[in-house]
Design a protein around this motif. Structure first.
Motif, PDB file in Angstrom:
ATOM      1  N   GLU A  63       0.828  -1.210   0.000  1.00  0.00           N
ATOM      2  CA  GLU A  63       0.000   0.000   0.000  1.00  0.00           C
ATOM      3  C   GLU A  63       0.861   1.258   0.000  1.00  0.00           C
ATOM      4  OE1 GLU A  63      -2.274   3.316   1.227  1.00  0.00           O
ATOM      5  OE2 GLU A  63      -0.851   2.406   2.605  1.00  0.00           O
TER       6      GLU A  63
ATOM      7  N   ARG B 266      -3.471  -5.642  -5.886  1.00  0.00           N
ATOM      8  CA  ARG B 266      -3.224  -5.332  -4.475  1.00  0.00           C
ATOM      9  C   ARG B 266      -4.531  -5.359  -3.692  1.00  0.00           C
ATOM     10  NH1 ARG B 266      -3.576  -2.047  -0.591  1.00  0.00           N
ATOM     11  NH2 ARG B 266      -4.693  -0.476  -1.752  1.00  0.00           N
ATOM     12  N   LYS B 267      -5.565  -4.807  -4.297  1.00  0.00           N
ATOM     13  CA  LYS B 267      -6.890  -4.810  -3.659  1.00  0.00           C
ATOM     14  C   LYS B 267      -7.392  -6.246  -3.491  1.00  0.00           C
ATOM     15  CE  LYS B 267     -11.430  -2.696  -4.115  1.00  0.00           C
ATOM     16  NZ  LYS B 267     -12.302  -1.881  -4.970  1.00  0.00           N
ATOM     17  N   ASP B 268      -7.202  -7.075  -4.522  1.00  0.00           N
ATOM     18  CA  ASP B 268      -7.601  -8.486  -4.432  1.00  0.00           C
ATOM     19  C   ASP B 268      -6.869  -9.190  -3.285  1.00  0.00           C
ATOM     20  OD1 ASP B 268      -9.289  -8.200  -6.591  1.00  0.00           O
ATOM     21  OD2 ASP B 268      -7.961  -9.209  -8.021  1.00  0.00           O
TER      22      ASP B 268
ATOM     23  N   ALA C 160      -5.554  -7.816  -0.603  1.00  0.00           N
ATOM     24  CA  ALA C 160      -6.014  -7.254   0.673  1.00  0.00           C
ATOM     25  C   ALA C 160      -7.385  -7.797   1.068  1.00  0.00           C
ATOM     26  CB  ALA C 160      -6.043  -5.730   0.596  1.00  0.00           C
ATOM     27  N   GLU C 161      -8.204  -8.107   0.077  1.00  0.00           N
ATOM     28  CA  GLU C 161      -9.563  -8.593   0.348  1.00  0.00           C
ATOM     29  C   GLU C 161      -9.668 -10.115   0.280  1.00  0.00           C
ATOM     30  OE1 GLU C 161     -12.033  -6.379  -2.368  1.00  0.00           O
ATOM     31  OE2 GLU C 161     -11.660  -4.487  -1.301  1.00  0.00           O
TER      32      GLU C 161
ATOM     33  N   ASP D  32      -5.357  -3.096  -8.790  1.00  0.00           N
ATOM     34  CA  ASP D  32      -6.452  -4.058  -8.647  1.00  0.00           C
ATOM     35  C   ASP D  32      -5.980  -5.352  -7.989  1.00  0.00           C
ATOM     36  OD1 ASP D  32      -8.227  -2.270  -9.816  1.00  0.00           O
ATOM     37  OD2 ASP D  32      -8.137  -3.227 -11.794  1.00  0.00           O
TER      38      ASP D  32
END
Length: 149
Positions: free
Chosen positions: A56, A112-114, A116-117, A110
């Motif tokens: 991040e 990184r978001k995947d 993290a989630e 995208d």
């Protein structure tokens, strides 16, 4: 306005080069972080959170500002009269490769978001392969600008 653009051109070009170097460093490093995140983080207590924070901060503190500065300085240079001849092919080749680089940047956001989630679907090998994308685009950009083909 033309005189002003000519006066600041060396400064803008210098800032552009520095921003591109910073942006490229992030584009090279983040997929490598993803490789280690996917392959190693589960084995060490607390490592997931460390990877999330590193990824991040790399995006927010280095890559995003560097990309924005590279784009702004690049556009200033493009609009400086006499710098770019639009009848040449190299500005179009460079422009397409820069758009590709920007797409890759957003693709990484995208992913990184995947991660993290908890929705990651890619393997370390796939991230290693994607790590070659910025290298290929960099080669195209440098050759286009230097050789002016």
């Amino acid at each position: 306005m033309t005189d002003f653009l000519f006066a600041i051109y060396p400064w803008v070009k210098s800032l552009h080069i520095m921003a591109v170097i910073s942006w490229m460093a992030g584009l090279f490093y983040l997929p490598r972080l993803f490789v280690y995140h996917v392959e190693k983080a589960q084995a060490v207590e607390g490592a997931q959170q460390i990877f999330f924070e590193m990824e991040e901060k790399l995006m927010r503190v280095i890559m995003r500002p560097a990309m924005i500065v590279a784009w702004v300085c690049g556009l200033i240079m493009v609009f400086t009269p006499g710098i770019v001849g639009w009848d040449w092919s190299w500005p179009w080749v460079k422009g397409a490769a820069v758009i590709g680089m920007t797409w890759f940047h957003h693709w990484l956001m995208d992913r990184r978001k995947d991660l993290a989630e908890g929705r990651n679907k890619l393997t370390g090998r796939q991230y290693r392969m994607m790590n070659e994308v910025p290298t290929i685009l960099m080669v195209v950009i440098v050759l286009a600008v230097v050789l002016k083909f």
